[in-house]
Design a protein around this motif. Structure first.
Motif, PDB file in Angstrom:
ATOM      1  N   GLN A   1      41.240  36.257  23.863  1.00  0.00           N
ATOM      2  CA  GLN A   1      39.866  36.720  23.709  1.00  0.00           C
ATOM      3  C   GLN A   1      39.739  38.225  23.899  1.00  0.00           C
ATOM      4  OE1 GLN A   1      36.748  34.024  25.285  1.00  0.00           O
ATOM      5  NE2 GLN A   1      38.428  32.760  26.015  1.00  0.00           N
ATOM      6  N   LEU A   2      40.632  38.793  24.724  1.00  0.00           N
ATOM      7  CA  LEU A   2      40.624  40.249  24.877  1.00  0.00           C
ATOM      8  C   LEU A   2      41.201  40.924  23.633  1.00  0.00           C
ATOM      9  CD1 LEU A   2      41.846  40.624  28.557  1.00  0.00           C
ATOM     10  CD2 LEU A   2      39.694  41.502  27.654  1.00  0.00           C
TER      11      LEU A   2
ATOM     12  N   MET B   1      35.265  39.876  31.481  1.00  0.00           N
ATOM     13  CA  MET B   1      34.192  40.231  30.542  1.00  0.00           C
ATOM     14  C   MET B   1      34.060  41.754  30.445  1.00  0.00           C
ATOM     15  SD  MET B   1      32.681  37.682  29.028  1.00  0.00           S
ATOM     16  CE  MET B   1      31.122  38.390  28.472  1.00  0.00           C
TER      17      MET B   1
ATOM     18  N   MET C   1      28.566  44.611  25.415  1.00  0.00           N
ATOM     19  CA  MET C   1      27.606  43.932  26.273  1.00  0.00           C
ATOM     20  C   MET C   1      28.313  42.932  27.182  1.00  0.00           C
ATOM     21  SD  MET C   1      24.032  42.278  25.088  1.00  0.00           S
ATOM     22  CE  MET C   1      22.929  41.532  26.264  1.00  0.00           C
TER      23      MET C   1
ATOM     24  N   ALA D   1      28.698  39.440  20.229  1.00  0.00           N
ATOM     25  CA  ALA D   1      28.565  40.748  20.871  1.00  0.00           C
ATOM     26  C   ALA D   1      29.846  41.561  20.741  1.00  0.00           C
ATOM     27  CB  ALA D   1      28.199  40.569  22.342  1.00  0.00           C
ATOM     28  N   LYS D   2      30.971  40.863  20.521  1.00  0.00           N
ATOM     29  CA  LYS D   2      32.230  41.564  20.332  1.00  0.00           C
ATOM     30  C   LYS D   2      32.348  42.114  18.924  1.00  0.00           C
ATOM     31  CE  LYS D   2      35.809  38.996  22.108  1.00  0.00           C
ATOM     32  NZ  LYS D   2      36.402  37.700  22.498  1.00  0.00           N
ATOM     33  N   GLY D   3      31.402  41.777  18.067  1.00  0.00           N
ATOM     34  CA  GLY D   3      31.433  42.291  16.698  1.00  0.00           C
ATOM     35  C   GLY D   3      32.366  41.523  15.793  1.00  0.00           C
TER      36      GLY D   3
ATOM     37  N   GLY E   1      30.910  45.755  20.081  1.00  0.00           N
ATOM     38  CA  GLY E   1      32.245  45.573  20.629  1.00  0.00           C
ATOM     39  C   GLY E   1      33.090  46.825  20.486  1.00  0.00           C
TER      40      GLY E   1
ATOM     41  N   MET F   1      36.882  43.157  28.519  1.00  0.00           N
ATOM     42  CA  MET F   1      36.695  42.858  27.108  1.00  0.00           C
ATOM     43  C   MET F   1      35.708  43.845  26.484  1.00  0.00           C
ATOM     44  SD  MET F   1      36.432  39.073  25.788  1.00  0.00           S
ATOM     45  CE  MET F   1      34.803  38.586  26.135  1.00  0.00           C
TER      46      MET F   1
ATOM     47  N   GLU G   1      41.435  40.001  20.583  1.00  0.00           N
ATOM     48  CA  GLU G   1      40.782  39.912  19.274  1.00  0.00           C
ATOM     49  C   GLU G   1      39.790  41.048  19.042  1.00  0.00           C
ATOM     50  OE1 GLU G   1      38.630  36.320  18.472  1.00  0.00           O
ATOM     51  OE2 GLU G   1      37.617  36.365  20.401  1.00  0.00           O
ATOM     52  N   VAL G   2      39.191  41.578  20.123  1.00  0.00           N
ATOM     53  CA  VAL G   2      38.286  42.709  19.952  1.00  0.00           C
ATOM     54  C   VAL G   2      39.049  43.904  19.409  1.00  0.00           C
ATOM     55  CG1 VAL G   2      36.476  44.053  21.054  1.00  0.00           C
ATOM     56  CG2 VAL G   2      37.271  41.959  22.139  1.00  0.00           C
TER      57      VAL G   2
END
Lengths: 324, 281, 305
Positions: A108-109, A160, A90, C209-211, A85, A163, A111-112
């Motif tokens: 969801q975006l 996706m 991926m 996959a986002k870690g 991430g 993200m 949080e990365v």
């Protein structure tokens, strides 16, 4: 200098099946490598193995997996979580189910970014809005507050991608990114990936069964069959002078506009990918190959056809020679 | 089907099945294998401890109760009551629930809505309280307990029968039977029922266990099987005064009850795996 | 969202009306109330007096109309045992039962949900089997027997907790554990099933996959989606616990609503019984309604339906 170098990657399952049998990949900055093959040939397992996301019951070994110089083949799960991430991201085939239905797109975006950059809520949200705009989503402010089920398939795949790019990774693994989408949307998404690559120098490992997509996107191509890379080379060389019978079979099975007359049959490769165990020797394709003889049951040595163009077949060059 | 069964599911079927089978056998043979008359009081030999404790009496391997009745004999006859009430309850509630569920699931529309409302109503009504009230008003007896439980424990049958009926309703063989002019009862009983039966058998085991537990609870509270019948729940209630001094008076019938219910539940788990084709645990 | 709520409200109201009717009929149809109230030594004359005083001689629909009319005014009748309005009695006793139910529910969720998550994570392993076994044992344990066993060992032999009464909070612990014991297996199995499904899902793969950290993957992404049926069933279990309080309160001598109902049933005080049945059913209906609304909060997809 390569950003992702995989050496001798092997994956086996608990039931004795070998899904990946010693493959090596090399991906440079700003480059797209296409990994092609039928379903069941080990492409997706390869990508999950590189990410360290294999399911329980699957074991991975590798001589090395170097991500921007760091060997991650023996990295701890903790270190892998830091890299995923952030340095390597991926995207998946099913944009419909790959987003969590219970959280907003914005959540969801963000949080990365919060996880890897330690950003605050507002900062992460601004970043998310930026990324949505960059993947061509109009009105990002509105989209951030929406839930996945409120978006179309194409929009979800854009989300996706956004993200995956939140932390500007070195490598993006795209596993059949357009397979589940409409043809027009497919083209848009591929164009988007190309544009983003030009802007950021992203290296893309594009996994697909669709040679059309590969021809359009990839600089270099690796053809995978039964857990092995049976042929690899630049896209030009590989499409111009396919050496392995499997590669040829794949190329023959796509309709070419203009060449196909009504009544013509598309050539399909007979049979399916075999299940391979440790006792297996020789060429995995021999049961489906028109050229194969007893010699194909021995270990096959790789051959070269020009610089960087390698293939795994002992018969093909003679055949090629006869034909020309 | 059985080829794909996981070892743990197989073990569940064997263990649960054999314990339940043994209990049924013991219950059936109770008149012949019980060492004593379960109703015979002997006030000279009250509260004799079981064989492992000091002071136990030969001839009373599990001791005697506060009226000097042989505990083992009462336990064996108690199995009859548990199993009888369980079986009758399951048959009665099964007929009600499966009837309602199949009707709703097959017909759909307003009938289905009505069935779902009835099921919701049944779930809303506090089970034990209503059972106790009905028994209190109509008098304690074996028949009353069976009828009460049978009339109350059908909702799971209804839910499962409804869902599974909906799943098979549009399958080809049902359509074919309908096109051949088969009557509605014929379609429901000959075409639908056999196909949903495996799922209903799983519910049956579940409800059997619940009915046995409920009977014991009602009898324990004195509003179930009337004395001097040797219901396990009643045995526990009658022995309660002595339990702090002689815990075995409540542990013996309790262990019997627990083991029987556990075996039925294990069997039910195994059956569920069998129905699911051995995929789920 | 509005339509969803409206539909649920209409359904809940329909169920409520039927339950009201049933709880009225429950005591009128299963026996002659006048005989029960007058007691075993009553003469025919006494029974007739009772019948006239309670209005049992009037046609059933009229009785129902009167009873329902009173109900709407909050008048649940008078307990002939306590010579007190039933509504007042319930108001005094309900808090004990609600507290007991809450203790039971919290314990059941605190034990059942983590066990379910653990079993799902260990899916197929020895730990998974072991946890499944714990569930089977809990499911097969007769609650009244467990209560007695705990009284003997925990209460008397080890002297850890009081065996009856409610002198302080400790009085709630043993009955709470007994109530929770039967719900733990249900919550556990449901959590396990939901988590197994969620952990195999594409969105959990995305989250990994986002870690994201393992805790975040498990508790934020997977659990949220597994939680819906658990919330519904937890509400249902709370309702069952309130019903089960009849058994538990009478064993532990806790003077809550269950104890009141138990006394009322054994002494033939049917105005009280009726009111308790009705109250428990109403609470149950409200609980499932709340659970459905909570689910709409958990899963945004439900809000459109």
């Amino acid at each position: 200098m390569s950003v992702l170098a995989v050496q001798d990657l092997r994956v086996g399952f608990r039931d004795g099946t070998l899904a990946v049998r010693g493959i090596s990949l090399d991906l440079g900055h700003g480059e797209t490598l296409g990994l092609v093959g039928e379903s069941g040939c080990g492409k997706s397992v390869t990508s999950l193995a590189v990410m360290g996301l294999l399911a329980r019951g699957a074991a991975r070994t590798a001589a090395g997996i170097r991500l921007a110089g760091e060997d991650i083949a023996r990295a701890s799960e903790r270190r892998m979580a830091q890299l995923r991430g952030d340095r390597i991201a991926m995207i998946f085939q099913e944009p419909m189910t790959s987003l969590n239905p219970a959280y907003t797109v914005g959540d969801q975006l963000s949080e990365v970014y919060r996880r890897h950059r330690g950003a605050g809520r507002l900062q992460a949200r601004d970043r998310a809005a930026d990324l949505l705009a960059r993947v061509g989503i109009a009105n990002p402010g509105l989209r951030l507050a929406q839930y996945p089920h409120e978006l179309s398939g194409g929009l979800r795949q854009r989300v996706m991608i956004a993200m995956a790019l939140m932390c500007e990774p070195d490598v993006l693994i795209a596993d059949e990114p357009t397979t589940a989408l409409d043809v027009t949307v497919q083209a848009q998404i591929l164009r988007l990936l190309q544009d983003l690559q030009k802007e950021t120098g992203l290296a893309i490992l594009l996994i697909t069964h669709d040679l059309g997509v590969v021809a359009r996107m990839a600089d270099r191509v690796s053809v995978m069959y039964a857990g092995e890379i049976v042929e690899s080379g630049t896209a030009e060389a590989l499409f111009g002078r396919p050496m392995h019978p499997y590669t040829r079979g794949l190329l023959d099975s796509i309709p070419v506009p203009g060449k196909l007359r009504p009544g013509d049959q598309l050539k399909a490769i007979p049979g399916t990918v075999p299940r391979i165990t440790a006792a297996f020797r020789g060429c995995g394709f021999r049961d489906r190959c028109g050229l194969a003889d007893r010699g194909c049951e021995d270990t096959i040595m790789p051959r070269e056809e020009g610089p960087q163009h390698r293939y795994l077949c002992r018969l093909s060059s003679e055949l090629q020679g006869q034909a020309s | 089907m059985s080829g794909r069964l996981t070892p743990s599911a197989k073990a569940a079927l064997v263990i649960g099945g054999s314990v339940l089978g043994a209990t049924v056998l013991l219950a059936l043979l109770a008149p012949w294998i019980a060492p004593h008359d379960p109703f015979l009081q002997n006030l000279d030999q009250r509260l004799a401890p079981p064989f492992w404790a000091e002071g136990s009496l030969s001839g009373h391997p599990l001791g005697t109760d506060q009226l000097g009745r042989d505990y083992l004999s009462r336990l064996l006859y108690g199995a009859r009551i548990s199993l009888l009430i369980g079986a009758v309850t399951v048959i009665l509630s099964g007929m009600i629930g499966v009837g309602l569920g199949m009707a709703g699931g097959y017909a759909g529309g307003w009938l289905d809505d009505a069935v779902m409302i009835v099921v919701t109503c049944r779930l809303s009504i506090p089970l034990i309280l209503v059972a106790l009230t009905v028994v209190a008003l109509t008098g304690t007896s074996l028949v009353v307990v069976m009828l009460t439980l049978g009339l109350l424990l059908w909702e799971r049958f209804a839910v499962v029968a409804r869902t599974t009926t909906m799943q098979v309703r549009h399958r080809e063989f049902i359509e074919a039977a309908r096109l051949c002019g088969a009557s509605l009862p014929h379609i429901l009983l000959r075409e639908v029922l056999p196909n949903i039966l495996p799922h209903l058998v799983v519910v049956m085991t579940l409800e059997l266990a619940i009915a046995i537990l409920l009977e014991a609870a009602l009898s324990f509270l004195g509003l179930g099987v009337p004395p001097p019948l040797p219901s396990w729940g009643l045995m526990i209630a009658e022995a309660r005064d002595q339990m702090f001094f002689m815990p075995w008076v409540i542990t013996i019938p309790g262990v019997a009850l627990f083991t029987l219910v556990l075996a039925i539940n294990i069997l039910g788990d195994g059956l569920r795996d069998l129905v699911a084709g051995g995929h789920a645990r | 969202m509005i339509r969803f709520i409206l539909r649920r409200l209409v359904l809940a109201f329909a169920v409520f009306l039927i339950v009201v009717t049933v709880s009225f009929l429950l005591t009128r149809l299963s026996g002659d109330l006048a005989v029960s109230i007058a007691g075993p030594n009553a003469t025919a004359e006494d029974v007739a007096t009772v019948r006239a005083r309670y209005g049992f001689d009037r046609p059933l629909p009229v009785q129902f109309a009167v009873w329902f009319g009173n109900l709407l005014h909050g008048d649940l009748g008078t307990s002939y045992l306590y010579r007190e309005p039933v509504a007042d009695l319930l108001a005094k006793r309900l808090p004990v039962t609600l507290t007991l139910g809450a203790v039971g529910l919290v314990l059941a969720v605190l034990v059942g949900v983590p066990l379910g998550i653990a079993a799902a994570v260990a899916n197929g392993s020895v730990w998974d089997r072991l946890i499944g076994l714990v569930g089977l044992v809990g499911q097969a344990m007769p609650s009244f027997w467990l209560a007695l066993l705990m009284m003997i060992w925990v209460g008397v032999y080890w002297q850890l907790l009081p065996i009856s009464g409610l002198d302080d909070w400790q009085g709630y612990v043993m009955p709470g554990i007994v109530l929770a014991a039967s719900s733990v297996p249900v919550l556990m199995r449901l959590t396990r099933a939901g988590m197994v499904e969620a952990l195999a899902s594409d969105y959990v793969r995305t989250a990994r996959a986002k870690g994201l950290s393992w805790a975040s993957v498990l508790l934020k992404h997977a659990l949220r989606n597994a939680a819906m049926p658990v919330v519904t069933v937890a509400a249902v279990q709370f309702g069952f616990m309130l019903g089960g309080s009849v058994v538990i309160e009478s064993i532990f001598a806790l003077h809550g609503m269950g104890f009141l109902a138990w006394e009322a049933i054994s002494k033939g005080d049917f105005a009280v019984v009726q009111a308790v049945v009705l109250l428990l059913a109403t609470i149950f209906i409200l609980l499932t309604l709340i659970a459905d609304l909570l689910n709409a909060l958990i899963d945004p997809r439900l809000r459109i339906a």
